[in-house]
Structures are given as structure tokens and as C-alpha cells.
Design a protein around this motif. Structure first.
Motif, PDB file in Angstrom:
ATOM      1  N   ALA A  89      38.193  50.049  16.967  1.00 29.30           N
ATOM      2  CA  ALA A  89      39.254  50.736  17.708  1.00 29.30           C
ATOM      3  C   ALA A  89      40.435  49.836  18.008  1.00 29.30           C
ATOM      4  CB  ALA A  89      38.678  51.279  19.024  1.00 29.30           C
ATOM      5  N   VAL A  90      40.175  48.603  18.415  1.00 27.64           N
ATOM      6  CA  VAL A  90      41.292  47.771  18.901  1.00 27.64           C
ATOM      7  C   VAL A  90      41.496  46.493  18.095  1.00 27.64           C
ATOM      8  CG1 VAL A  90      41.078  48.663  21.261  1.00 27.64           C
ATOM      9  CG2 VAL A  90      39.875  46.557  20.649  1.00 27.64           C
ATOM     10  N   GLY A  91      40.566  46.149  17.202  1.00 29.50           N
ATOM     11  CA  GLY A  91      40.699  44.944  16.380  1.00 29.50           C
ATOM     12  C   GLY A  91      40.127  43.722  17.090  1.00 29.50           C
ATOM     13  N   GLU A  92      39.772  42.709  16.274  1.00 29.59           N
ATOM     14  CA  GLU A  92      39.094  41.508  16.793  1.00 29.59           C
ATOM     15  C   GLU A  92      39.952  40.733  17.791  1.00 29.59           C
ATOM     16  OE1 GLU A  92      36.316  40.014  17.163  1.00 29.59           O
ATOM     17  OE2 GLU A  92      35.206  41.526  16.025  1.00 29.59           O
ATOM     18  N   ALA A  93      41.271  40.673  17.540  1.00 32.04           N
ATOM     19  CA  ALA A  93      42.128  39.860  18.426  1.00 32.04           C
ATOM     20  C   ALA A  93      42.056  40.395  19.858  1.00 32.04           C
ATOM     21  CB  ALA A  93      43.559  39.868  17.914  1.00 32.04           C
ATOM     22  N   GLN A  94      42.116  41.709  20.006  1.00 30.59           N
ATOM     23  CA  GLN A  94      42.057  42.288  21.358  1.00 30.59           C
ATOM     24  C   GLN A  94      40.660  42.159  21.959  1.00 30.59           C
ATOM     25  OE1 GLN A  94      44.203  45.813  22.643  1.00 30.59           O
ATOM     26  NE2 GLN A  94      44.869  46.075  20.528  1.00 30.59           N
ATOM     27  N   VAL A  95      39.633  42.269  21.095  1.00 29.84           N
ATOM     28  CA  VAL A  95      38.269  42.095  21.620  1.00 29.84           C
ATOM     29  C   VAL A  95      38.140  40.690  22.206  1.00 29.84           C
ATOM     30  CG1 VAL A  95      35.805  41.967  21.023  1.00 29.84           C
ATOM     31  CG2 VAL A  95      37.209  43.817  20.101  1.00 29.84           C
ATOM     32  N   GLN A  96      38.718  39.675  21.513  1.00 27.91           N
ATOM     33  CA  GLN A  96      38.642  38.289  22.016  1.00 27.91           C
ATOM     34  C   GLN A  96      39.381  38.157  23.348  1.00 27.91           C
ATOM     35  OE1 GLN A  96      36.564  36.105  21.231  1.00 27.91           O
ATOM     36  NE2 GLN A  96      35.883  37.297  19.478  1.00 27.91           N
ATOM     37  N   LEU A  97      40.552  38.806  23.468  1.00 31.84           N
ATOM     38  CA  LEU A  97      41.281  38.769  24.753  1.00 31.84           C
ATOM     39  C   LEU A  97      40.415  39.372  25.857  1.00 31.84           C
ATOM     40  CD1 LEU A  97      44.959  39.853  23.961  1.00 31.84           C
ATOM     41  CD2 LEU A  97      44.213  37.697  24.979  1.00 31.84           C
ATOM     42  N   MET A  98      39.767  40.490  25.542  1.00 28.04           N
ATOM     43  CA  MET A  98      38.917  41.154  26.546  1.00 28.04           C
ATOM     44  C   MET A  98      37.752  40.250  26.932  1.00 28.04           C
ATOM     45  SD  MET A  98      38.830  45.138  25.351  1.00 28.04           S
ATOM     46  CE  MET A  98      40.299  45.955  24.750  1.00 28.04           C
ATOM     47  N   ARG A  99      37.178  39.552  25.944  1.00 29.34           N
ATOM     48  CA  ARG A  99      36.077  38.618  26.252  1.00 29.34           C
ATOM     49  C   ARG A  99      36.551  37.529  27.219  1.00 29.34           C
ATOM     50  NH1 ARG A  99      31.776  39.640  23.174  1.00 29.34           N
ATOM     51  NH2 ARG A  99      32.114  40.257  21.014  1.00 29.34           N
ATOM     52  N   GLY A 100      37.782  37.046  26.972  1.00 27.92           N
ATOM     53  CA  GLY A 100      38.343  36.002  27.838  1.00 27.92           C
ATOM     54  C   GLY A 100      38.507  36.511  29.268  1.00 27.92           C
ATOM     55  N   ILE A 101      38.965  37.763  29.406  1.00 26.49           N
ATOM     56  CA  ILE A 101      39.144  38.349  30.748  1.00 26.49           C
ATOM     57  C   ILE A 101      37.789  38.465  31.438  1.00 26.49           C
ATOM     58  CG2 ILE A 101      39.788  40.483  31.952  1.00 26.49           C
ATOM     59  CD1 ILE A 101      41.984  40.800  29.716  1.00 26.49           C
ATOM     60  N   PRO A 117      26.421  43.738  32.552  1.00 28.87           N
ATOM     61  CA  PRO A 117      26.443  43.175  31.193  1.00 28.87           C
ATOM     62  C   PRO A 117      26.127  44.236  30.143  1.00 28.87           C
ATOM     63  CG  PRO A 117      24.450  42.496  32.373  1.00 28.87           C
ATOM     64  CD  PRO A 117      25.301  43.239  33.366  1.00 28.87           C
ATOM     65  N   ALA A 118      26.468  43.915  28.913  1.00 32.10           N
ATOM     66  CA  ALA A 118      26.209  44.810  27.763  1.00 32.10           C
ATOM     67  C   ALA A 118      26.923  46.156  27.934  1.00 32.10           C
ATOM     68  CB  ALA A 118      24.712  44.990  27.528  1.00 32.10           C
ATOM     69  N   LYS A 119      28.079  46.134  28.541  1.00 33.32           N
ATOM     70  CA  LYS A 119      28.943  47.321  28.604  1.00 33.32           C
ATOM     71  C   LYS A 119      30.315  46.929  28.049  1.00 33.32           C
ATOM     72  CE  LYS A 119      25.663  49.436  30.683  1.00 33.32           C
ATOM     73  NZ  LYS A 119      25.451  49.516  32.126  1.00 33.32           N
ATOM     74  N   ILE A 120      30.982  47.845  27.464  1.00 31.11           N
ATOM     75  CA  ILE A 120      32.317  47.729  26.856  1.00 31.11           C
ATOM     76  C   ILE A 120      32.330  46.762  25.667  1.00 31.11           C
ATOM     77  CG2 ILE A 120      34.753  47.161  27.130  1.00 31.11           C
ATOM     78  CD1 ILE A 120      34.675  48.041  29.985  1.00 31.11           C
ATOM     79  N   LEU A 121      31.986  45.480  25.917  1.00 31.51           N
ATOM     80  CA  LEU A 121      32.127  44.481  24.847  1.00 31.51           C
ATOM     81  C   LEU A 121      30.922  44.492  23.906  1.00 31.51           C
ATOM     82  CD1 LEU A 121      33.544  41.713  27.165  1.00 31.51           C
ATOM     83  CD2 LEU A 121      34.783  42.854  25.305  1.00 31.51           C
TER      84      LEU A 121
END
Ligand SMILES: Cc1cc2nc3c(=O)[nH]c(=O)nc-3n(C[C@H](O)[C@H](O)[C@H](O)COP(=O)(O)OP(=O)(O)OC[C@H]3O[C@@H](n4cnc5c(N)ncnc54)[C@H](O)[C@@H]3O)c2cc1C
Length: 465
Positions: free
Chosen positions: A436-448, A460-464
Motif C-alpha cells: 500500500a505505501v511502499g518500503e520507504a514509508q514502512v521504514q519511516l513508520m518503524r522509526g516512529i 505489538p504485531a499491529k500495523i507494521l
């Protein structure tokens, strides 16, 4: 990876919230093993019913120290498993934090705790002539905390937006146990990053919200509802995009197909009007000036008839409107009644692309040999696409669902849309987030996530993925 909840931890929890706020017996835990997501279930080790932010802060400090997962839970009406303890641990229920703390009629703001039932909040402010617009169809069973964490919408989002559009201030407990205040009774505020907005829709993965300040509107005085049946679902879909193009903004613009209308009869125990029509639109127009409402109604009715509507039924009084909306609000129950094993999606596309979305879904149903029922907030471009198991055996069903849902997502994305409009990613869609959002955005979300919750203990184990 996570520690189990042992006797010593239970004693600490009892010391924080009292004996009657800690549930460990199987019967008491059962209601907390699931939300409203079909087929998803997991056992928490303990449910803790909290009363205030201080108690939550102490629990988060304990959970951080011991590395125990904590899953916030409000009404348990979610449709993506957000409040299900898929990693075990503690379910932290805010159901006892259910007070409307202040209705501020000078500032047109209301301050509430997260366990307030959404319908109760609406009624409380209506008594003051004020309006809290977000109106999920689960309005009398879901809570404000869950609405905020899911960014909940509802039929009225076409005109009034969703929960995010009303949040002005928050109090929240971070995974570290720190209590933070964000925003306030402020109409404008650009002081630093909008962390408050980040918490809206974060599905209980970043912080636990303990107090919310919402802005309110004056209560609209007039409304009319139209029920519009069609012989052809394409004509109903085309009407949706035509109404928006004509710059009429109805309050609600809902779409439902024949099978769903007929399934509702089983739960309402009433015959539905135009039950044999291929599809129906349910349209609300509200405001304060009769002239404007009449003009909008005329434009909408003409657009419907120009697109081949069979009729336009006008409900001008409250009992008739309530009867039409009662069925709409019971659709999910009706679907579960008709076919207890089903799979509901929540895709959203630009409103002008609704006809293409519905056409494409028909093709997916044929390609994958599965019956699909569609309904939803078409005026927002949001369709709840529901795959029905019917007579398929378990093996065939398990084989059909993954490719069919991926095809639905790819279709929505190809039309400029997204995976979920209001039900969230939760536990059930997280594998598809990169699509849906691409790896770059997934990485930003992981950082947040890492910044808020370095030990990954909060939901844990939700969204990401
Ligand atoms: C019949 C039916 C109709 C529905 N109609 C709609 C609709 O029209 N529109 C719509 O948007 N949704 C709809 N839903 C989905 C659901 O009602 C919404 O997602 C709602 O917002 C869930 O609220 P809840 O209080 O039940 O939350 P829960 O299910 O308890 O929790 C939802 C999420 O919020 C988190 N959470 C809960 N409390 C807090 C807190 N205090 N702080 C931080 N995180 C928290 C949880 O961890 C979880 O991730 C419907 C559901 C049903 C069953």
C-alpha cells in the motif's frame, strides 16, 4: 521475546487497580479474546480495567520493566483485530473511564475520557444544542478511545469528515509511563510537529489516550433522507460520482446491493422498501435553511432520476428516517447472520472512481468464483467489499481469500485508492502495508514506532509487518 504474566506481576497489577479490576479467569477473559473481526481470536493473560492516567502510567512502567505486551481496548468493536492480544500479555481496558468531563459552551469544546460510548457523547452535547458529527455505524457500542485510535468515520463523513477533524487536544500515556498533554481547547496550534495527529489512527501502538478535547459544531436543525432504488448497480455508482461533481455535498451517501438489503430483513424483522432493486442509495441532506435543503434535494433527486433511478422516496420525519437508517446500521450484523464466515475489506478510492471499483469487484468475484457483497460509504469513495464463504468448503475458502483480497487491494491502488478507509490495518492487513505505501514509508513508520515504544510492548504485531 516477551515475559509471561506471573503471580508477582498479577499482585502488582492488583496493587495498582484493585482486586475487582484484574481478570484472569477463563470466563471473565472470554469477551476480551476477540473484537468484531470475523475469525480472529487470541487469549490475553490478564485483563486490567483502569480508572485513570496515573494507573495506566504505573502499568506501563511495570510492562516496560518486565517486557510484557499491553493492548489498549475500548469498546472491542474493531474490524481489524486492533484490540485483540495476538502476542498475549495484558489487555488494558478503558471501559471504566467513561465520563464526559466538561461541555464547554463558551469555546464549543467537549472533554471526554476514552471509554465514553460515542452515541452517549453525541446525545450529551445534543442536549446543549451542539453537534459531535463522527457517527460510526457501531455508534452505540464503540467508544471514543477506539474511534480516535482508528480514525473512525461513518456515514456523515461526506460532509463532516472523520474523528481526526474534531480532535483539538489529548492527554496520553507513553509506553515509558510518561503522561503527556498535546494541544488544548485551541482552534489553531502549530507548536512543533503535530504529534497529536500522529496518535489519531495509530491503533493503540504509540500511546494510550486518556483524555480527549473535541471541537463541536452547532446542531443542524433540519434534515431530510432519500432512499433511491436502481435496477442496475452501475447506475447507482454513477449517481454517486455525479452528485459530487455537481458540488452538492450531502451529509451521507450510502450504497448497498440487493442481497444486503434482503439480508437486513432477517435482523430488522421488517420488509425493506424496494427490496428487489439491484442497488439502493441512502442519502441524507442536513442544514439550517429549508430553501437550501430543498434546492439540494431537488438537484440530488434529478441526478438520481437522470441516472435511471426507479423512484426517490423522501423521508421528512424522524420515525421514517430512523426506520431507513436502522437497517443501514445493522448491515454488518445482517451479513454475519446470512453467512457467519465472511471476509470484509474496507477499500477507498477517489469518489469519481467508484463505478470502476464496483465493476472491477464484479470481475474479481467471477475470476475467483466467490460471492461478493458490497456496501459502504460511497460518498467517501469507501466500499466494504465482503467475500462470502457460502457453501465453499474450508480448503477452497482458504485458497480463495488471499488472492481475491490482494486483487481487491491492487484494484483500489490502481484507481488511486488505498487499503483501508476507517477499519484500520490492525492485525489483519499488516502483511499488505508495503504493497500500500511502499518500503520507504514502512521504514519511516518503524522509526516512529521505535521512538515511541523502544521495547515494542504497546500493541505489538499491529500495523507494521
Ligand atoms: C456493526 C459495526 C459497524 C461499524 N461501523 C463503522 C463505521 O461506520 N465507521 C468506522 O469507522 N468503523 C466502524 N466500525 C468499526 C469500529 O466500530 C470502529 O473501528 C471503532 O472505532 C472501534 O472502537 P472501539 O471502542 O470498539 O475500539 P476497540 O475495538 O476497543 O479498539 C480499536 C483500536 O483502538 C485502540 N484503542 C482503544 N482504546 C484506546 C486508547 N484509549 N488509547 C489508544 N488506543 C486505544 C485499540 O488498541 C485498537 O487498536 C464498525 C464496527 C461494527 C461492529
Amino acid at each position: 521475546m516477551y515475559k509471561s504474566v506471573d503471580r508477582e506481576i498479577l499482585d502488582e497489577l492488583v496493587a495498582i487497580v484493585g482486586e475487582d479490576g484484574v481478570i484472569v479467569d477463563a470466563e471473565g477473559l472470554e469477551p476480551y479474546t476477540h473484537d468484531e473481526t470475523v475469525g480472529l481470536q487470541a487469549d490475553p493473560e490478564v485483563v486490567v480495567k483502569v480508572q485513570d492516567a496515573q494507573q495506566i502510567a504505573q502499568i506501563m512502567k511495570l510492562a516496560s520493566r518486565e517486557r510484557i505486551p499491553v493492548v489498549p481496548r475500548a469498546g472491542g468493536q474493531g474490524l481489524s483485530g486492533g484490540s485483540v492480544a495476538t502476542c498475549g500479555g495484558i489487555i488494558l481496558s478503558v471501559e471504566r473511564m467513561n465520563r464526559v468531563l466538561e461541555i464547554d459552551t463558551d469555546n464549543l469544546m467537549v472533554t471526554v475520557e476514552p471509554g465514553v460510548i460515542t452515541g452517549d457523547l453525541r446525545r450529551a452535547v445534543e442536549a446543549e444544542g451542539l453537534f459531535y458529527p463522527p457517527d460510526p455505524a457501531s455508534i452505540d457500542s464503540c467508544c471514543i478511545g477506539g474511534n480516535l485510535a482508528e480514525g473512525a468515520g461513518g456515514p456523515g463523513a461526506v460532509k463532516y469528515g472523520t474523528t481526526k477533524d474534531y480532535v483539538c487536544g489529548l492527554e496520553a500515556v507513553l509506553p515509558s509511563g510518561d503522561i503527556v498533554q498535546m494541544g488544548g481547547k485551541l482552534v489553531k496550534n502549530v507548536t512543533g510537529y503535530r504529534l497529536m495527529d500522529l496518535l489519531v489512527g495509530s491503533e493503540g501502538t504509540l500511546a494510550i489516550v486518556t483524555k480527549i478535547i473535541f471541537r463541536l459544531l452547532p446542531l443542524p436543525q433540519l434534515r431530510v433522507d432519500l432512499l433511491v432504488p436502481y435496477d442496475d448497480f452501475r447506475a447507482a455508482a454513477q449517481t454517486v460520482s455525479d452528485i459530487i461533481r455537481l458540488r452538492v455535498v450531502p451529509t451521507a451517501l450510502e450504497f448497498m446491493e440487493r442481497d444486503i438489503v434482503q439480508a437486513c430483513e432477517a435482523v430488522t424483522e421488517e420488509k425493506a422498501p424496494y427490496r428487489d432493486a439491484a442497488a439502493q442509495l441512502l442519502i441524507t441532506i442536513d442544514g439550517n435553511h429549508q430553501d437550501q435543503i430543498d434546492a439540494d434535494m431537488e438537484t440530488v433527486a434529478e441526478t438520481c432520476l437522470d441516472n435511471g433511478a426507479i423512484d426517490v422516496l423522501v423521508a421528512r420525519d424522524r420515525p421514517t428516517s430512523d426506520r431507513l437508517w436502522k437497517a443501514r446500521r445493522l448491515i454488518i450484523e445482517a451479513i454475519n447472520h446470512a453467512c457467519p464466515v465472511n471476509h470484509m475489506e474496507d477499500v477507498v478510492v477517489p469518489r469519481s472512481r467508484i463505478p470502476e471499483l464496483l465493476e472491477g469487484i464484479q470481475e474479481i468475484a467471477q475470476t475467483h468464483s466467490v460471492r461478493i457483497w458490497n456496501f459502504g460509504h460511497a460518498g467517501d469513495g469507501n466500499v466494504h467489499v465482503t467475500l462470502m464463504k457460502d457453501e465453499l468448503d474450508d480448503e477452497a475458502w482458504e485458497e480463495i481469500v488471499p488472492p481475491a483480497r490482494e486483487a481487491i487491494y491492487r484494484l483500489a491502488l490502481s484507481l488511486g485508492g488505498q487499503l483501508t478507509a476507517e477499519h484500520g490495518i490492525g492485525a489483519t492487513r499488516r502483511g499488505y502495508l508495503p504493497l500500500a505505501v511502499g518500503e520507504a514509508q514502512v521504514q519511516l513508520m518503524r522509526g516512529i514506532k521505535q521512538t515511541f515504544d523502544p521495547h515494542n510492548i504497546l500493541n505489538p504485531a499491529k500495523i507494521l509487518p
